[in-house]
Design an enzyme around this catalytic site. Sequence first.
Site, PDB file in Angstrom:
ATOM      1  N   CYS A 140       0.833  -1.208   0.000  1.00 19.11           N
ATOM      2  CA  CYS A 140       0.000   0.000   0.000  1.00 19.11           C
ATOM      3  C   CYS A 140       0.865   1.254   0.000  1.00 19.11           C
ATOM      4  CB  CYS A 140      -0.946  -0.002   1.202  1.00 19.11           C
ATOM      5  SG  CYS A 140      -2.052   1.426   1.224  1.00 19.11           S
ATOM      6  N   CYS A 143      -0.534   4.111   2.176  1.00 16.83           N
ATOM      7  CA  CYS A 143      -0.353   3.891   3.615  1.00 16.83           C
ATOM      8  C   CYS A 143       1.091   4.124   4.034  1.00 16.83           C
ATOM      9  CB  CYS A 143      -0.713   2.458   4.006  1.00 16.83           C
ATOM     10  SG  CYS A 143      -2.221   1.822   3.262  1.00 16.83           S
ATOM     11  N   ASP A 144       2.035   3.596   3.266  1.00 19.22           N
ATOM     12  CA  ASP A 144       3.404   3.483   3.754  1.00 19.22           C
ATOM     13  C   ASP A 144       4.419   4.371   3.039  1.00 19.22           C
ATOM     14  OD1 ASP A 144       2.543   1.537   5.561  1.00 19.22           O
ATOM     15  OD2 ASP A 144       2.784  -0.061   4.085  1.00 19.22           O
TER      16      ASP A 144
END
Lengths: 321, 321
Positions: A140, A143-144
């Site tokens: 992701c 997300c990261d």
Amino acid sequence: MNSPLENVVIIGSGPAGHTAAIYAARANLNPLMFEGFMAGGVAAGGQLTTTTEIENFPGFVSIGGPELMHHMRQQAVHCGTRIRTETVAKVDVSERPFKVYSEEGDVILAKTLILATGATAKRMRVPREEEFWQKGISACAVCDGALPLFRNQPLVVIGGGDTAIEEATYLTKFASKVYLVHRRDELRASKAMQQRAFSNPKLELVWDTVLEDVFGERYLEGVKLRNGKLDRVWDMEVKGLFYAIGHTPNTAFLEGQIRTDESGYILTEPGSTLTSVPGVFAAGDVQDKRYRQAVTSAGTGCMAALDAEHFLATELAGGQH
Amino acid sequence: MNSPLENVVIIGSGPAGHTAAIYAARANLNPLMFEGFMAGGVAAGGQLTTTTEIENFPGFVSIGGPELMHHMRQQAVHCGTRIRTETVAKVDVSERPFKVYSEEGDVILAKTLILATGATAKRMRVPREEEFWQKGISACAVCDGALPLFRNQPLVVIGGGDTAIEEATYLTKFASKVYLVHRRDELRASKAMQQRAFSNPKLELVWDTVLEDVFGERYLEGVKLRNGKLDRVWDMEVKGLFYAIGHTPNTAFLEGQIRTDESGYILTEPGSTLTSVPGVFAAGDVQDKRYRQAVTSAGTGCMAALDAEHFLATELAGGQH
């Protein structure tokens, strides 16, 4: 063998499932949750349980994934949710009350169902992958990507569709360089997407190539690649590997009883959690292939509980509760 | 007078605004937020700042409203959001870049806008109302109905529409009795809703009656009512007063430039935060009259940031960022 008639059975225990449970319990619906036992290859608590650090869940500057899910589970229980650590084998929604079959052979009768079984990111499962999962390997970018680990570092993205290019482009904001590794010699992405990819100086396409393995000490330090056409194998030093080869929504257990798209994602009435079967609601990643964030999942979990409550109070008025 | 061109300007600072800020900042968009200065009669941080106890925001078994908003604000700043404690006077979205006019006379140019200005619950503003706000008086049955304060106690709901009946019915799950006080001698609610209301033994309609005042010591202990037809004034002992007379979405400053429904709620493309003007996105209660929860607002805030990011990366590709 039969249990009493349940108001709401929630299947799944990620942010969507637990938020649905919190709202359903506070609405005095006495919900029952199946949190699953390694359902879809993921532990109870969902995908966040494999995430070390979350910085984008509102309310927490930084929190571990397992810790956040522990908080949510505690809260659901505190509100009165009953939780069974079992996986649901199948459901029968052809008539009401619905039937939920646990893998241990129980049959539960339910007035409403909330499906929150999530989606599992596809991975290559190369030999040393598990060792570096969340230590340089992610599925992701949103997300990261912003983590310090990846700032001004070379990264690799695996995939060739629209999502892969979007994620690779997104990562160029942080990375020194992003290599998009694709197993074919052309992209599946749209022309417009391709053009953007080709014109981005930080993005480099690596054609006809597959991931063979990963390596490093504590954190990921590189990937081993193979060009199938040239039959060449080489190591590339990168600090991050992002899979963008799609997700598998965990809907096999529904056996086609609920309408899904061609990839298996549950279709909901836009702006609500209503599925093709009245009384069955869907929340979280199992019905969202676009945003897929913990907080969007939690939001739809809340919506599902309120939709179920409304259904019980109107469609099924006269029943107990 | 003009400032540099902003990627994203976020107007509003409730859960939607701050979650949008967290996501936009983490996407390296360097967002600017106008948190407002008593905009819409509500402090920066939004409606939660007037809520003492929240038990349904996932991740927190119990947290004060101001405390939760403080966490979110800290997080938005930590991620790199710049915040101006000013109210936006008006915007001009007739051409890009959009113009945002602060009440202090500044003009900010922006590539995208996220509207997260919320909605303000309507209240009667009876003399002693402020004294007992959140000490027995609420404008959200779903949020507050389950609080111990209201369990097995007589409650009063003010209103006569579908929402009023839904909220009154919802409260009968917890209350010993719910009085629905309506100023007319018939309900505006649908026939089906009315029938359910009339058949609920815990729900009693009080016709032709308006709220005159409230009373109590530390917490609400009763309401003073007036029947206009009989010209009778009397006290009723209740532990809770719930307003269900609607909300006012804070959209006046848009001066009709963004499509809204007849009540002023911004219309979004279902399942997204896209408004009628490309590049302008809406999140939270300003576009949601159905769910209206902190976590659903936060979810749409995240969506708005991702939608804005996608817009900048595609529609406006070639521009800076």
